[in-house]
Design a protein around this motif. Structure first.
Motif, short mmCIF file in Angstrom:
data_model
loop_
_atom_site.label_atom_id
_atom_site.label_comp_id
_atom_site.label_asym_id
_atom_site.label_seq_id
_atom_site.Cartn_x
_atom_site.Cartn_y
_atom_site.Cartn_z
N GLY A 27 0.78 -1.23 0.00
CA GLY A 27 0.00 0.00 0.00
C GLY A 27 0.81 1.28 0.00
O GLY A 27 0.24 2.37 0.02
N ILE A 28 2.13 1.19 -0.01
CA ILE A 28 2.99 2.38 0.04
C ILE A 28 3.87 2.39 -1.21
O ILE A 28 4.56 1.40 -1.49
CB ILE A 28 3.87 2.37 1.31
CG1 ILE A 28 2.97 2.35 2.56
CG2 ILE A 28 4.80 3.57 1.34
CD1 ILE A 28 3.74 2.11 3.85
N PRO A 29 3.90 3.52 -1.96
CA PRO A 29 4.76 3.57 -3.15
C PRO A 29 6.22 3.26 -2.82
O PRO A 29 6.72 3.65 -1.75
CB PRO A 29 4.60 5.01 -3.65
CG PRO A 29 3.28 5.45 -3.11
CD PRO A 29 3.13 4.75 -1.77
N LEU A 30 6.89 2.56 -3.73
CA LEU A 30 8.28 2.18 -3.50
C LEU A 30 9.16 3.38 -3.15
O LEU A 30 9.98 3.32 -2.23
CB LEU A 30 8.84 1.44 -4.71
CG LEU A 30 8.30 0.03 -4.95
CD1 LEU A 30 8.80 -0.53 -6.28
CD2 LEU A 30 8.69 -0.90 -3.82
N LEU A 31 9.01 4.49 -3.88
CA LEU A 31 9.83 5.67 -3.60
C LEU A 31 9.55 6.22 -2.20
O LEU A 31 10.47 6.67 -1.52
CB LEU A 31 9.61 6.76 -4.66
CG LEU A 31 10.41 8.04 -4.46
CD1 LEU A 31 11.90 7.77 -4.39
CD2 LEU A 31 10.09 9.04 -5.56
N THR A 32 8.32 6.16 -1.76
CA THR A 32 7.98 6.61 -0.40
C THR A 32 8.72 5.75 0.62
O THR A 32 9.33 6.28 1.56
CB THR A 32 6.46 6.52 -0.15
OG1 THR A 32 5.78 7.27 -1.16
CG2 THR A 32 6.09 7.05 1.22
N ARG A 33 8.67 4.44 0.44
CA ARG A 33 9.36 3.52 1.37
C ARG A 33 10.86 3.83 1.46
O ARG A 33 11.41 3.95 2.54
CB ARG A 33 9.19 2.07 0.92
CG ARG A 33 7.84 1.51 1.14
CD ARG A 33 7.80 0.04 0.70
NE ARG A 33 6.64 -0.59 1.25
CZ ARG A 33 6.51 -1.00 2.52
NH1 ARG A 33 7.51 -0.87 3.35
NH2 ARG A 33 5.40 -1.55 2.94
N VAL A 34 11.50 3.92 0.30
CA VAL A 34 12.95 4.14 0.28
C VAL A 34 13.29 5.50 0.89
O VAL A 34 14.23 5.61 1.68
CB VAL A 34 13.49 4.01 -1.16
CG1 VAL A 34 14.95 4.42 -1.24
CG2 VAL A 34 13.32 2.58 -1.65
N SER A 35 12.53 6.53 0.55
CA SER A 35 12.84 7.87 1.08
C SER A 35 12.60 7.94 2.59
O SER A 35 13.32 8.65 3.30
CB SER A 35 12.05 8.95 0.33
OG SER A 35 10.66 8.75 0.44
N GLN A 36 11.62 7.22 3.10
CA GLN A 36 11.39 7.21 4.56
C GLN A 36 12.56 6.57 5.28
O GLN A 36 13.01 7.08 6.31
CB GLN A 36 10.08 6.48 4.88
CG GLN A 36 8.85 7.27 4.52
CD GLN A 36 7.56 6.46 4.66
OE1 GLN A 36 7.56 5.23 4.69
NE2 GLN A 36 6.44 7.18 4.73
N VAL A 37 13.07 5.46 4.76
CA VAL A 37 14.24 4.82 5.38
C VAL A 37 15.45 5.74 5.28
O VAL A 37 16.20 5.90 6.25
CB VAL A 37 14.52 3.45 4.73
CG1 VAL A 37 15.85 2.88 5.21
CG2 VAL A 37 13.38 2.48 5.02
#
Length: 189
Positions: A27-37
């Motif tokens: 449910g979370i865009p890949l770019l969102t996941r990577v940028s959050q980490v």
């Protein structure tokens, strides 16, 4: 530690058939996941892309966009462009298609950078006889070496890393899982 993250989000996603950066993972865009980490690990987080307006609403506000001037030329040129624009001593390069990134593993790797000798230009995971260059660390001082390689017609991370001064990051089972990237529709299943 003087380190910034650089996330590459300018690929053509030809194997996936659609923009990987926008594909949801749980449910979370890949770019969102990577940028959050990345924001958990680095004070400065940059996203290199020719389409900043497409991604502005899906990344943390802390992220800054760098407009890619030579889109579609591959990640090696993306790294060179990022190193030209980022002044940190170290750059953590990340692909936007790493849904299993773990900030604790990255933090551990970052803490170990202080022990890296000055002549080492990159610190890169290595597994199954291949470098994993899109989850790795590059010194800003690698820029001239990288530019020379590109000017001589080079465009392969594997070939550049084979001829430059690189320190190997040991890859545990947890790291192997974290380094998995999502490239095809089958990977989403």
């Amino acid at each position: 530690m003087d380190i910034s993250a650089l996330i590459l989000a300018g690929g053509r996603s030809t194997r996936m058939g659609e923009d990987k950066a926008l594909i949801p993972w749980d449910g979370i865009p890949l770019l969102t996941r990577v940028s959050q980490v990345a924001t958990q690990c680095c004070q400065q987080v940059y996203i290199l892309t020719p389409w900043p307006e497409k991604y502005q609403k899906i990344v943390p506000e802390k992220c800054q966009f760098l407009t890619e001037t030579h889109p579609g030329q591959g990640p090696l040129l993306g790294l060179a462009e990022g190193l030209e624009k980022i002044s940190s001593e170290w750059v953590l390069l990340l692909g936007c298609d790493l849904p299993l990134l773990q900030s604790n593993i990255l933090q551990n790797w970052i803490e170990n950078l202080v022990q890296v000798p000055d002549e080492i230009l990159a610190v890169v995971p290595h597994q199954q006889a291949r470098w994993e260059p899109l989850c790795a660390f590059y010194r800003r001082s690698a820029l001239s070496d990288l530019q020379q390689f590109i000017q001589q017609g080079g465009n392969s991370f594997q070939k550049w890393l084979a001829q430059t001064k690189v320190a190997n990051i040991p890859v545990s089972q947890a790291c192997q899982e974290m380094l998995w990237n999502c490239n095809t529709p089958m990977d989403l299943k």
